[in-house]
Design a protein around this motif. Structure first.
Motif, PDB file in Angstrom:
ATOM      1  N   ARG A 392      33.976  24.307  19.340  1.00  0.00           N
ATOM      2  CA  ARG A 392      35.144  25.054  19.811  1.00  0.00           C
ATOM      3  C   ARG A 392      35.246  25.022  21.327  1.00  0.00           C
ATOM      4  O   ARG A 392      36.327  24.944  21.888  1.00  0.00           O
ATOM      5  N   GLU A 393      34.078  25.055  21.976  1.00  0.00           N
ATOM      6  CA  GLU A 393      34.091  25.029  23.443  1.00  0.00           C
ATOM      7  C   GLU A 393      34.714  23.736  23.949  1.00  0.00           C
ATOM      8  O   GLU A 393      35.529  23.741  24.862  1.00  0.00           O
ATOM      9  N   GLN A 394      34.303  22.631  23.341  1.00  0.00           N
ATOM     10  CA  GLN A 394      34.832  21.335  23.771  1.00  0.00           C
ATOM     11  C   GLN A 394      36.331  21.256  23.517  1.00  0.00           C
ATOM     12  O   GLN A 394      37.096  20.806  24.364  1.00  0.00           O
ATOM     13  N   LEU A 395      36.752  21.712  22.339  1.00  0.00           N
ATOM     14  CA  LEU A 395      38.181  21.639  22.022  1.00  0.00           C
ATOM     15  C   LEU A 395      38.969  22.552  22.947  1.00  0.00           C
ATOM     16  O   LEU A 395      40.058  22.211  23.408  1.00  0.00           O
ATOM     17  N   ALA A 396      38.388  23.728  23.240  1.00  0.00           N
ATOM     18  CA  ALA A 396      39.067  24.658  24.144  1.00  0.00           C
ATOM     19  C   ALA A 396      39.258  23.998  25.500  1.00  0.00           C
ATOM     20  O   ALA A 396      40.327  24.050  26.106  1.00  0.00           O
ATOM     21  N   ASP A 397      38.210  23.349  25.974  1.00  0.00           N
ATOM     22  CA  ASP A 397      38.282  22.653  27.269  1.00  0.00           C
ATOM     23  C   ASP A 397      39.407  21.641  27.270  1.00  0.00           C
ATOM     24  O   ASP A 397      40.175  21.535  28.219  1.00  0.00           O
ATOM     25  N   SER A 650      49.103  30.910  29.749  1.00  0.00           N
ATOM     26  CA  SER A 650      48.799  29.476  29.880  1.00  0.00           C
ATOM     27  C   SER A 650      48.778  29.056  31.330  1.00  0.00           C
ATOM     28  O   SER A 650      48.389  27.943  31.643  1.00  0.00           O
ATOM     29  N   SER A 651      49.282  29.930  32.216  1.00  0.00           N
ATOM     30  CA  SER A 651      49.251  29.533  33.637  1.00  0.00           C
ATOM     31  C   SER A 651      48.216  30.401  34.312  1.00  0.00           C
ATOM     32  O   SER A 651      48.167  31.599  34.091  1.00  0.00           O
ATOM     33  N   ASN A 652      47.368  29.752  35.092  1.00  0.00           N
ATOM     34  CA  ASN A 652      46.310  30.576  35.693  1.00  0.00           C
ATOM     35  C   ASN A 652      46.513  30.730  37.190  1.00  0.00           C
ATOM     36  O   ASN A 652      45.590  30.747  37.954  1.00  0.00           O
ATOM     37  N   GLY A 653      47.775  30.823  37.589  1.00  0.00           N
ATOM     38  CA  GLY A 653      48.078  30.950  39.012  1.00  0.00           C
ATOM     39  C   GLY A 653      47.679  32.310  39.566  1.00  0.00           C
ATOM     40  O   GLY A 653      47.622  33.294  38.824  1.00  0.00           O
ATOM     41  N   PRO A 654      47.419  32.375  40.861  1.00  0.00           N
ATOM     42  CA  PRO A 654      47.006  33.655  41.467  1.00  0.00           C
ATOM     43  C   PRO A 654      48.124  34.692  41.399  1.00  0.00           C
ATOM     44  O   PRO A 654      47.859  35.896  41.317  1.00  0.00           O
ATOM     45  N   ARG A 655      49.381  34.210  41.398  1.00  0.00           N
ATOM     46  CA  ARG A 655      50.476  35.178  41.392  1.00  0.00           C
ATOM     47  C   ARG A 655      50.475  35.984  40.094  1.00  0.00           C
ATOM     48  O   ARG A 655      50.687  37.179  40.086  1.00  0.00           O
ATOM     49  N   VAL A 669      43.607  36.414  28.418  1.00  0.00           N
ATOM     50  CA  VAL A 669      42.888  35.357  27.716  1.00  0.00           C
ATOM     51  C   VAL A 669      43.757  34.104  27.769  1.00  0.00           C
ATOM     52  O   VAL A 669      44.967  34.186  27.581  1.00  0.00           O
ATOM     53  N   ALA A 670      43.089  32.993  28.057  1.00  0.00           N
ATOM     54  CA  ALA A 670      43.843  31.750  28.179  1.00  0.00           C
ATOM     55  C   ALA A 670      44.262  31.234  26.820  1.00  0.00           C
ATOM     56  O   ALA A 670      43.531  31.353  25.850  1.00  0.00           O
ATOM     57  N   LYS A 671      45.460  30.683  26.774  1.00  0.00           N
ATOM     58  CA  LYS A 671      45.972  30.066  25.546  1.00  0.00           C
ATOM     59  C   LYS A 671      45.714  28.568  25.597  1.00  0.00           C
ATOM     60  O   LYS A 671      45.696  28.001  26.679  1.00  0.00           O
ATOM     61  N   ALA A 691      37.601  47.027  31.883  1.00  0.00           N
ATOM     62  CA  ALA A 691      38.593  45.990  32.212  1.00  0.00           C
ATOM     63  C   ALA A 691      37.892  44.643  32.136  1.00  0.00           C
ATOM     64  O   ALA A 691      36.712  44.529  32.394  1.00  0.00           O
ATOM     65  N   MET A 692      38.630  43.616  31.780  1.00  0.00           N
ATOM     66  CA  MET A 692      37.992  42.340  31.492  1.00  0.00           C
ATOM     67  C   MET A 692      38.959  41.222  31.815  1.00  0.00           C
ATOM     68  O   MET A 692      40.108  41.251  31.391  1.00  0.00           O
ATOM     69  N   GLU A 693      38.496  40.264  32.565  1.00  0.00           N
ATOM     70  CA  GLU A 693      39.400  39.146  32.831  1.00  0.00           C
ATOM     71  C   GLU A 693      38.708  37.833  32.522  1.00  0.00           C
ATOM     72  O   GLU A 693      38.264  37.120  33.415  1.00  0.00           O
ATOM     73  N   THR A 694      38.595  37.567  31.266  1.00  0.00           N
ATOM     74  CA  THR A 694      37.926  36.310  30.900  1.00  0.00           C
ATOM     75  C   THR A 694      38.672  35.137  31.502  1.00  0.00           C
ATOM     76  O   THR A 694      38.107  34.142  31.875  1.00  0.00           O
ATOM     77  N   HIS A 695      39.972  35.277  31.575  1.00  0.00           N
ATOM     78  CA  HIS A 695      40.817  34.196  32.051  1.00  0.00           C
ATOM     79  C   HIS A 695      40.456  33.824  33.484  1.00  0.00           C
ATOM     80  O   HIS A 695      40.230  32.661  33.807  1.00  0.00           O
ATOM     81  N   ALA A 696      40.371  34.878  34.325  1.00  0.00           N
ATOM     82  CA  ALA A 696      40.070  34.614  35.724  1.00  0.00           C
ATOM     83  C   ALA A 696      38.720  33.934  35.846  1.00  0.00           C
ATOM     84  O   ALA A 696      38.554  32.983  36.605  1.00  0.00           O
TER      85      ALA A 696
END
Ligand code: ADP
Length: 960
Positions: A392-397, A650-655, A669-671, A691-696
């Motif tokens: 799953r990690e590889q596919l997620a990447d 899906s966008s990981n921009g700072p804004r 969470v990233a899509k 609070a949790m920011e896995t995405h960041a």
């Protein structure tokens, strides 16, 4: 009634004969001379001819000759009438084929006796001939049937067909040896032999003149000797030496050119010459042999041309593989340097230009990678890795890198992997990713609206081997049925027109197909124009049994989430359903909403019931009201403000991160969601009030900000651009860097000490990375310690990682260097080294010498020393050369080379000269030393300002 033709110029005699014969009931046809006789002959078809010899116009001899020439009358009995005085001429008549004669005058009895005897003989001959003809005819037709049987078996290998033909010839003619030989100038090569006696001479070369075949070749026609002893060739070498008595041969013509000879021979003589029928059938056999050789020659030529073409393709692919590798190296320099340049002070316009440079370079690199892969596969040089990895990690990447692209086109990218599919598998993770990236990349490229969904299933999830099935479904343009098969071929695109809208090389699917086949799987497509396509691939992966236990616990859901209700808001039905299924599987209570309106309705209704929904997962991109707007709305409504919001993005921009904070989003969470644990981990934290920011965390590639420890890093790479990129990245984090150009210089630099970690390129002149690492580890056996070494590699071929580790390296990073990878590898290598150190200390053995501290002061000292020493060492070399003292030159040059090695590439030329002096002195030949010495002096003089600069930089380094 028998018919007798009487040819006689004397009317009285003619009449007399007619009367005698008529009286005995013969039918008589009369002619007054030979010419008339021959005419009557054709119509009358007589059973016997009585003919006078002496006649005007056409005499008896000529008449007889003409008659015997005509096959219809060749056997008709012919009796001559001759005057007594002419008897001597009878001999001539008998030679021409007359059967009997009667001398004039004759009696009636004499005439009748001769005629009856002639008729009787004719009957016998006719019977005999007929019998013989039937016999010959039967024999011939049997032979032709046998030849036909041979021809029917044309699928047999040519050698077997020739052998069978030769055997047939031997049987027909009663011969012992049959051969097909090729003639080349004066040389005969036996290509195929059949023999019932003696050794087969196949492949033997002989002088044509020494063989009977020479007669056939020279005659260009059938040649036969039923007994050579009775021929003028009894002195022929073959006869003299081997006593071969009978021979028959036919020349062979292939493709219109004389080819060789088909011939048969026997040790014994034949009782009589071969018949015309024998000749005919051997000629026929020769035609068959010619046909076999023609086919064989064509097949051989085709096979040779095929082999040549294959070899040419392989060579071309190999060339391409080498070339694209060569082109890749400078490309990594271009991209690396552009990265660095973008970070500097630039105007907006300059930054824009550089952005284009970078994306073009990246596109070019992608293209080169495709070409490299393709040509490697073609050249048979692509090898698959076999390592354990997390599926799953590889596919997620793979999918995350594409999510941004999908997002930009407004497409939904979703992924579904059922929980029972194991996580720990073995195979080639990079190539699996490549397959998925190719298919999903295409799906995004060829889809304008809708979604791309990746579904992973497995045929036998519990078995030892996992047959993984990945289906990539899109709602794009689709592929016409007639093109569905060809798109898997190299360089083929469904729309090959000049005006096509989509870019690409047409190599992606060809590479994917090859990779899938190498993974023992299949690839196919289902598609309808205008409706979309689904690409399917199956691959076989191993199960990583060692990790199976860990797996069982990993899939288990966190207790804290059991029974917790959660709102899922996503406008895309597929993504929504997949998420609802996932949450239900971990025993949460999901409520689905397809937009802001129904989301608000559900939340409000729950709140009214007194059972508010504690967590809401919002898709960031939705029509009308997007996730962040909805989150802001929740905060404004008292009844809903307590709901904790997790954003799917899906966008990981700072804004976006900033807006998340503004509207109180507590987790993102990233899509697409590929690793459920990521989402569950986030939900667990959110439900628990953290609070949790896995995405960041995922986006920044691990550790953010500056490193906790400042390191001194030795970079060994002969490519200046790579050195600069590595140096820049490391220095930006506060580390200090010394760069050298080859393995030997790296060894020298390490000898001076003071490094915490080494980045080692694999391919370097003089001494490559593997050799240098081995030398370093050997040295450490004596001195103790373990400096972490991270390999820098340009390619990941099979077993490469193992070779790196085997040589004593701790980790490896592939080029172009990605900052996150580089730091992660350094971190891993350091922690391994730290662990090793702890173990070392804990072990009861005597303590090893303490490892070298990361002390820039030591390098500074070394450089200062070099500044002072350089002129002294040069002086020592000069004197040594002058005095012819090799030992002194060698020692001083060695010392100088070591110190120069510390300065990296800038001093590479000087170090190289010092090294050449050293080896010359070692070899005891100082002839050219003077010349090299003055070049070395020039180089050192050129270095002086650089040394000054380095001293200054080192003095400014923190930690001093
Ligand atoms: P490229 O994408 O570089 O042209 P590929 O080998 O990846 O080369 O694909 C070959 C062709 O197959 C594409 O040019 C396109 O015509 C067709 N194709 C591949 N994937 C899809 C898809 N998902 N939808 C429609 N057409 C596709």
């Amino acid at each position: 009634m028998k018919k007798i033709l009487v040819i006689e110029d004397n009317d009285a005699v003619r009449e007399e004969i007619a009367v005698i014969l008529g009286f005995e009931s013969f039918e008589v046809v009369a002619a007054e001379n030979g010419r008339v006789g021959l005419e009557r002959l054709r119509h009358a078809r007589p059973d016997l001819v009585l003919c006078d010899l002496m006649m005007p116009e056409l005499d008896g001899y000529s008449t007889l000759e003409a008659l015997r020439r005509d096959p219809r009358f060749a056997t008709v009995p012919f009796i001559c009438l001759t005057a007594r005085a002419e008897r001597v001429d009878m001999r001539r008549a008998m030679e021409l084929g007359a059967d009997d004669y009667i001398t004039k005058p004759f009696t009636a009895e004499e005439l009748l006796a001769a005629v009856n005897a002639g008729l009787e003989k004719r009957g016998r001959v006719a019977l005999e001939t007929e019998g013989r003809i039937t016999e010959v005819r039967e024999l011939q037709s049997r032979r032709i049937r046998e030849l036909y049987d041979l021809a029917v078996d044309a699928a047999a290998p040519p050698a077997a067909q020739l052998e069978a033909a030769l055997k047939l010839g031997c049987d027909w003619l009663g011969m012992e040896i049959g051969g097909v030989s090729r003639v080349d100038g004066e040389l005969l090569t036996v290509e195929q032999v059949h023999t019932t006696a003696g050794p087969a001479l196949r492949g033997q070369r002989m002088d044509l003149a020494l063989t009977y075949a020479g007669f056939t070749w020279a005659a260009k026609d059938l040649v036969a000797f039923h007994t050579i002893a009775a021929s003028p060739h009894r002195d022929h070498p073959t006869h003299r030496l081997i006593k071969m008595e009978s021979y028959i041969g036919v020349p062979l013509t292939v493709n219109g050119r004389p080819y060789g000879v088909l011939d048969f021979a026997a040790m014994g003589a034949q009782a009589e010459p071969w018949s015309a029928e024998d000749h005919d059938v051997i000629r026929l056999l020769a035609h068959w042999v010619e046909a076999v050789i023609t086919r064989k020659t064509a097949a051989d030529e085709l096979a040779a041309a095929h082999a040549r073409a294959l070899e040419a393709t392989r060579l071309k692919s190999e060339f391409l593989a080498n070339m694209s590798h060569e082109i890749r190296t400078p490309m990594t320099g271009i991209i690396g340097m552009t990265d660095l340049l973008i970070e500097t002070d630039l105007s907006a316009q300059q930054r824009g230009f550089l952005g284009v440079v970078k994306s073009s370079a990246q596109d070019l690199l992608t293209l080169l990678n495709d070409l490299l892969d393709f040509s490697k596969i073609e050249a048979g040089r692509l090898q698959l890795q076999y390592v354990g990895f997390r599926l799953r990690e590889q596919l997620a990447d793979a999918l995350r890198s594409l999510a941004v692209r999908a997002h930009r086109k407004g497409l939904e990218l979703a992924c579904h992997i059922p929980a029972q599919i194991p996580e720990h598998v073995s195979g080639d993770p990079l190539r699996l990713r490549q397959i998925v990236i190719n298919l999903v990349g295409n799906a995004i490229k060829f889809t304008e609206h809708g979604e791309v969904v990746v579904r992973v299933t497995a045929e036998s999830p519990a078995a030892e081997e996992l047959a993984l099935h990945v289906a990539v479904q899109d709602t794009g343009i689709g592929i016409p049925a007639e093109q569905q098969a060809t798109i898997f071929e190299a360089f083929t695109q469904a729309d090959g027109s000049m005006t096509r809208r989509y870019e690409g090389t047409g190599l992606g699917l060809a590479i994917t197909t090859q990779l899938v086949q190498m993974m023992r799987g299949e690839i196919w497509v289902e598609s309808r124009v205008g409706r979309g396509s689904t690409f399917h691939v199956t691959v076989r992966l191993g199960r990583d049994r060692q990790c199976a236990d860990a797996e069982a616990t990993a899939v288990a859901s966190p207790q804290s989430l059991r029974g917790v209700s959660v709102l899922v808001v996503d406008d895309n039905a597929t993504a929504r359903e997949l998420l609802v299924e996932l949450l239900r599987n971990v025993n949460m209570q999901p409520v689905a909403a397809d937009g802001a309106e129904s989301a608000l309705a559900s939340l409000r209704a729950a709140a009214r019931r007194g059972a508010p929904i504690p967590v809401a997962i919002l898709d960031s991109t939705m029509p009308h009201t997007d996730g962040l707007t909805l989150a802001a709305q929740l905060r404004r409504e008292d009844a809903l403000a307590a709901t904790r919001v997790v954003l799917l993005t899906s966008s990981n921009g700072p804004r976006e991160a900033e807006r998340c904070r503004e509207v109180g989003v507590v987790g993102s969470v990233a899509k697409p969601i590929v690793v459920p644990a990521e989402l569950l981990h986030c939900l667990d934290a959110v439900a628990g009030g953290r609070a949790m920011e896995t995405h960041a965390a995922a986006a920044s590639g691990g550790r953010g900000g500056g490193a906790s420890q400042q390191l001194r890093v030795l970079v060994a790479d002969d490519n200046a651009a790579n050195c600069t990129v590595a140096a820049y990245l490391l220095e930006k984090r506060g580390h200090s860097v010394v760069a050298v150009g080859d393995g030997r210089q790296a060894l020298d630099a390490l000898e001076q000490g003071g490094f915490d970690v080494v980045l080692m390129d694999m391919q370097m002149p003089e001494m490559d990375g593997l050799a240098a690492t081995r030398a370093i580890r050997e040295r450490e056996e004596q001195t103790g310690g373990h400096i972490p070494i991270v390999a820098l590699t340009a390619h990941a071929v099979k077993g490469y990682r193992e070779r790196c580790l085997e040589a004593g390296m701790d980790d490896y990073v592939s080029k172009p260097i990605q900052p996150a990878d580089l730091f992660a590898a350094i971190e891993r290598a350091l922690s391994t080294a730290r662990r090793a150190r702890v173990e070392e200390i804990a072990s009861p053995q005597p303590p090893a010498p303490a490892p070298m501290p990361g002390d820039p002061q030591r390098l500074l000292n070394a450089v200062t020393l070099l500044q002072q020493d350089a002129s002294r060492l040069l002086e020592r070399i000069r004197r040594g050369v002058f005095a012819g003292d090799g030992g002194e030159v060698e020692r001083a040059a060695h010392h100088l080379r070591g110190s120069l090695g510390l300065l990296g590439r800038s001093a590479a030329a000087a170090a190289e000269r010092a090294s050449r002096l050293e080896s010359l002195a070692h070899a005891g030949s100082l002839d050219r030393a003077g010349e090299i010495l003055s070049a070395l002096e020039d180089e050192v003089a050129r270095l002086t300002p650089e040394l000054d600069e380095l001293t200054e930089r080192l003095s400014r380094l923190p930690g001093r």
